[in-house]
Write an enzyme that holds these catalytic residues in place. Structure first.
Site, PDB file in Angstrom:
ATOM      1  N   ARG A  53      -5.810   9.943  29.656  1.00 52.84           N
ATOM      2  CA  ARG A  53      -5.990  10.424  31.029  1.00 52.84           C
ATOM      3  C   ARG A  53      -5.624   9.355  32.052  1.00 52.84           C
ATOM      4  O   ARG A  53      -6.092   9.376  33.176  1.00 52.84           O
ATOM      5  CB  ARG A  53      -7.439  10.879  31.218  1.00 52.84           C
ATOM      6  CG  ARG A  53      -7.784  12.107  30.400  1.00 52.84           C
ATOM      7  CD  ARG A  53      -9.250  12.458  30.505  1.00 52.84           C
ATOM      8  NE  ARG A  53     -10.083  11.437  29.869  1.00 52.84           N
ATOM      9  CZ  ARG A  53     -11.416  11.478  29.851  1.00 52.84           C
ATOM     10  NH1 ARG A  53     -12.042  12.469  30.435  1.00 52.84           N
ATOM     11  NH2 ARG A  53     -12.099  10.531  29.241  1.00 52.84           N
ATOM     12  N   ASP A  66      -3.475   1.664  23.979  1.00 54.92           N
ATOM     13  CA  ASP A  66      -2.801   2.703  23.205  1.00 54.92           C
ATOM     14  C   ASP A  66      -2.416   3.865  24.107  1.00 54.92           C
ATOM     15  O   ASP A  66      -3.274   4.556  24.653  1.00 54.92           O
ATOM     16  CB  ASP A  66      -3.741   3.196  22.100  1.00 54.92           C
ATOM     17  CG  ASP A  66      -3.135   4.342  21.300  1.00 54.92           C
ATOM     18  OD1 ASP A  66      -2.167   4.084  20.561  1.00 54.92           O
ATOM     19  OD2 ASP A  66      -3.624   5.467  21.429  1.00 54.92           O
ATOM     20  N   GLY A  92     -14.912  13.785  22.189  1.00 54.42           N
ATOM     21  CA  GLY A  92     -14.371  14.396  23.395  1.00 54.42           C
ATOM     22  C   GLY A  92     -15.401  14.527  24.502  1.00 54.42           C
ATOM     23  O   GLY A  92     -15.292  15.410  25.349  1.00 54.42           O
ATOM     24  N   GLN A 130     -12.069   6.564  31.880  1.00 60.82           N
ATOM     25  CA  GLN A 130     -11.332   6.011  33.015  1.00 60.82           C
ATOM     26  C   GLN A 130     -12.297   5.363  34.010  1.00 60.82           C
ATOM     27  O   GLN A 130     -11.993   5.221  35.187  1.00 60.82           O
ATOM     28  CB  GLN A 130     -10.521   7.110  33.705  1.00 60.82           C
ATOM     29  CG  GLN A 130      -9.525   7.806  32.793  1.00 60.82           C
ATOM     30  CD  GLN A 130      -8.434   6.869  32.283  1.00 60.82           C
ATOM     31  OE1 GLN A 130      -7.584   6.423  33.042  1.00 60.82           O
ATOM     32  NE2 GLN A 130      -8.463   6.569  30.988  1.00 60.82           N
ATOM     33  N   TYR A 183       1.209  11.526  26.951  1.00 59.37           N
ATOM     34  CA  TYR A 183      -0.023  11.387  27.730  1.00 59.37           C
ATOM     35  C   TYR A 183       0.264  11.566  29.224  1.00 59.37           C
ATOM     36  O   TYR A 183       1.209  10.995  29.749  1.00 59.37           O
ATOM     37  CB  TYR A 183      -0.667  10.026  27.492  1.00 59.37           C
ATOM     38  CG  TYR A 183      -1.331   9.861  26.141  1.00 59.37           C
ATOM     39  CD1 TYR A 183      -1.447  10.924  25.248  1.00 59.37           C
ATOM     40  CD2 TYR A 183      -1.847   8.640  25.752  1.00 59.37           C
ATOM     41  CE1 TYR A 183      -2.051  10.761  24.015  1.00 59.37           C
ATOM     42  CE2 TYR A 183      -2.461   8.465  24.518  1.00 59.37           C
ATOM     43  CZ  TYR A 183      -2.563   9.524  23.658  1.00 59.37           C
ATOM     44  OH  TYR A 183      -3.170   9.361  22.442  1.00 59.37           O
TER      45      TYR A 183
END
Length: 274
Positions: free
Chosen positions: A3, A28, A189, A240, A33
């Site tokens: 993200r 990574d 997730g 993030q 993405y």
């Protein structure tokens, strides 16, 4: 960096700095993405960070992936992998990456052809090492058969809520071949932080008990639970949030004893071990 995208270069730099300050050196990414913001969006943003601060490049292990092609969906033919890698290098603004991974197996490409493309890139100095993502143990074996160098990493989904690689041979093969295991979605997730089912809540409660003892948060306990496996999985953080990145190394404060570790596994499986 799933993200990691957009135009906020200063904000992106803060995330990279937070990771490096916490001792997290593996960055990574993948060409797919950030796709909804344009194919290659994640690599492009990281490339902008590296152009502003090129000294960061030598402090990181830079990894990316290719082989997913929008609308196809998978393509590991030599021509596509070669083009995908060159495009990734251009977006990142570098002449090589430390680790290049086939993102998902392409069932229509013979592993010999994919291996040839990867090794050609390695010999050209564009990649330092070869890895795979979302491959079965058999698919790794088939690809390795045609490579003159080892496959150094495998990137499976792995979390206290998704433990299939512990039973399907993926982690066993990683230990046999001394491959690094890069665990994506290590907190399910986000479901471990916001449990959705009785099973999720049961696993979260056990993680909370370990977290409270160590004085850390639930995510750190989850990372530590994965890292306790002898395959030495490396959790790939998707957050993030710079503050959460900074706290990730608190995982090293958690010590799982054997009985408590297995209780988490049993809660995840929904059954006692035989």
């Amino acid at each position: 960096m799933w993200r990691f995208y957009g135009d906020d270069v200063a904000g992106a730099r803060r995330l990279v700095d937070a990771a490096l300050a916490a001792g997290i050196t593996l960055l990574d990414t993948a060409d797919i993405y950030g796709e909804h913001h344009g194919f290659g969006a994640s690599e492009t943003l990281l490339g902008r960070v590296l152009r502003e601060a090129p000294e960061l490049r030598d402090r990181m292990v830079l990894a990316t992936k290719g082989g997913i092609r929008p609308g196809v969906p998978y393509d590991s033919r030599a021509a596509w992998l070669g083009q995908a890698l060159d495009d990734s290098l251009r977006r990142l603004g570098v002449d090589h990456v430390d680790l290049y991974q086939i993102h998902r197996p392409d069932l229509l490409t013979h592993p010999e052809e994919a291996a040839r493309a990867l090794d050609d890139a390695r010999q050209a100095g564009k990649i330092r090492a070869i890895g795979v993502s979302n491959h079965s143990a058999a698919q790794v074996q088939a690809l390795a058969r045609f490579l003159p160098v080892p496959i150094v990493s495998q990137q499976p989904e792995l979390s206290p809520l998704y433990v299939a690689p512990m039973f399907d041979g993926v982690l066993d093969q990683a230990m046999e071949r001394n491959m690094a295991v890069l665990a994506w979605s290590p907190i399910g997730g986000g479901r471990l932080m916001k449990p959705e089912s009785d099973r999720d809540r049961a696993v979260a409660a056990l993680l909370d008990a370990a977290a409270e003892t160590a004085g850390v948060d639930r995510a750190a306990a989850a990372y530590a639970w994965l890292m306790a496996h002898p395959a030495r999985p490396i959790p790939i953080l998707g957050t993030q949030d710079a503050a959460r990145i900074a706290r990730a190394n608190e995982a090293y404060r958690v010590r799982w004893n054997r009985a408590d570790w297995y209780r988490v596994l049993e809660a995840s499986l929904g059954t006692k071990m035989p």
